[in-house]
Scaffold this motif. Structure first.
Motif, PDB file in Angstrom:
ATOM      1  N   LYS A  78       0.838  -1.199   0.000  1.00  0.00           N
ATOM      2  CA  LYS A  78       0.000   0.000   0.000  1.00  0.00           C
ATOM      3  C   LYS A  78       0.872   1.247   0.000  1.00  0.00           C
ATOM      4  N   LYS A  79       1.892   1.221   0.841  1.00  0.00           N
ATOM      5  CA  LYS A  79       2.806   2.368   0.958  1.00  0.00           C
ATOM      6  C   LYS A  79       3.445   2.701  -0.389  1.00  0.00           C
ATOM      7  N   TYR A  80       3.926   1.694  -1.092  1.00  0.00           N
ATOM      8  CA  TYR A  80       4.580   1.919  -2.375  1.00  0.00           C
ATOM      9  C   TYR A  80       3.565   2.306  -3.457  1.00  0.00           C
ATOM     10  N   LEU A  81       2.401   1.682  -3.450  1.00  0.00           N
ATOM     11  CA  LEU A  81       1.375   2.068  -4.426  1.00  0.00           C
ATOM     12  C   LEU A  81       1.033   3.548  -4.284  1.00  0.00           C
ATOM     13  N   ILE A  95      -4.837  -4.226  -9.579  1.00  0.00           N
ATOM     14  CA  ILE A  95      -3.941  -3.983  -8.453  1.00  0.00           C
ATOM     15  C   ILE A  95      -4.163  -5.037  -7.374  1.00  0.00           C
ATOM     16  N   TRP A  96      -3.048  -5.542  -6.874  1.00  0.00           N
ATOM     17  CA  TRP A  96      -3.032  -6.481  -5.753  1.00  0.00           C
ATOM     18  C   TRP A  96      -2.262  -5.772  -4.645  1.00  0.00           C
ATOM     19  N   VAL A  97      -2.963  -5.383  -3.602  1.00  0.00           N
ATOM     20  CA  VAL A  97      -2.385  -4.604  -2.505  1.00  0.00           C
ATOM     21  C   VAL A  97      -1.847  -5.532  -1.427  1.00  0.00           C
ATOM     22  N   ALA A  98      -0.599  -5.333  -1.055  1.00  0.00           N
ATOM     23  CA  ALA A  98      -0.017  -6.042   0.082  1.00  0.00           C
ATOM     24  C   ALA A  98      -0.061  -5.094   1.280  1.00  0.00           C
ATOM     25  N   GLN A  99      -0.896  -5.435   2.243  1.00  0.00           N
ATOM     26  CA  GLN A  99      -0.992  -4.633   3.466  1.00  0.00           C
ATOM     27  C   GLN A  99      -1.429  -5.561   4.589  1.00  0.00           C
ATOM     28  N   LYS A 107      -6.849   3.432  -0.900  1.00  0.00           N
ATOM     29  CA  LYS A 107      -8.002   4.198  -1.376  1.00  0.00           C
ATOM     30  C   LYS A 107      -8.351   3.961  -2.842  1.00  0.00           C
ATOM     31  N   GLY A 108      -7.417   3.398  -3.607  1.00  0.00           N
ATOM     32  CA  GLY A 108      -7.685   3.158  -5.022  1.00  0.00           C
ATOM     33  C   GLY A 108      -8.452   1.855  -5.236  1.00  0.00           C
TER      34      GLY A 108
END
Length: 149
Positions: A78-81, A95-99, A107-108
């Motif tokens: 998430k931070k990098y996105l 998008i595949w979010v790693a969090q 938010k996207g």
């Protein structure tokens, strides 16, 4: 079991990005994949080059695969996105979010969420990542005749 692919980005030049995409394509060329080929961009040497370079890395890799009838997306934290990718990347590609959190606060728009690295699966020793998919990728990919279908 539905299967996809995951490719860790290491390319630091446009030429290397194309070579990396070609190598990925060679590896998956004879596979039918129900899930996307996700390009993982979390390599510090890429990110330190900034948002434009990180975004262009994603676009160049995924565009190469798309020309070859592959469904491609981006996985990153998430931070990098939030910090290293432009809106074009975040809205055009899956998008595949790693969090690792109780909820995804990205938010996207995203199709998958990696919420833990401490899962367990019978028959596998050690921890595994846990993910939730919010899109029916097998249906999307098969209907569009991508990834070998």
């Amino acid at each position: 079991m539905n299967v996809g692919a995951y490719w860790y980005a290491e390319a630091l030049t446009e030429k290397d990005i194309k070579n990396e995409a070609q190598l990925c394509l060679n590896v998956i060329s004879d596979k039918k994949l129900e899930y996307p080929i996700f390009y993982n961009i979390e390599q510090k040497d890429i990110l330190v080059k900034g948002k434009t370079f990180s975004s262009n890395t994603a676009i160049n890799f995924c565009s190469f695969l798309e020309v070859n009838k592959k469904f491609c997306g981006i996985i990153s934290s998430k931070k990098y996105l939030d910090a290293y990718f432009n809106d074009k990347v975040k809205t055009y590609y899956s998008i595949w979010v790693a969090q690792y959190n109780n909820e995804c606060t990205y938010k996207g728009k995203y199709g998958m969420w990696q919420h833990s690295s401490k899962g367990s699966v019978s028959g596998i020793s050690g921890n595994v990542d846990l993910d939730i998919s919010y899109q029916n990728f097998p249906e999307i990919i098969k209907k569009a005749h991508l990834n070998g279908f």
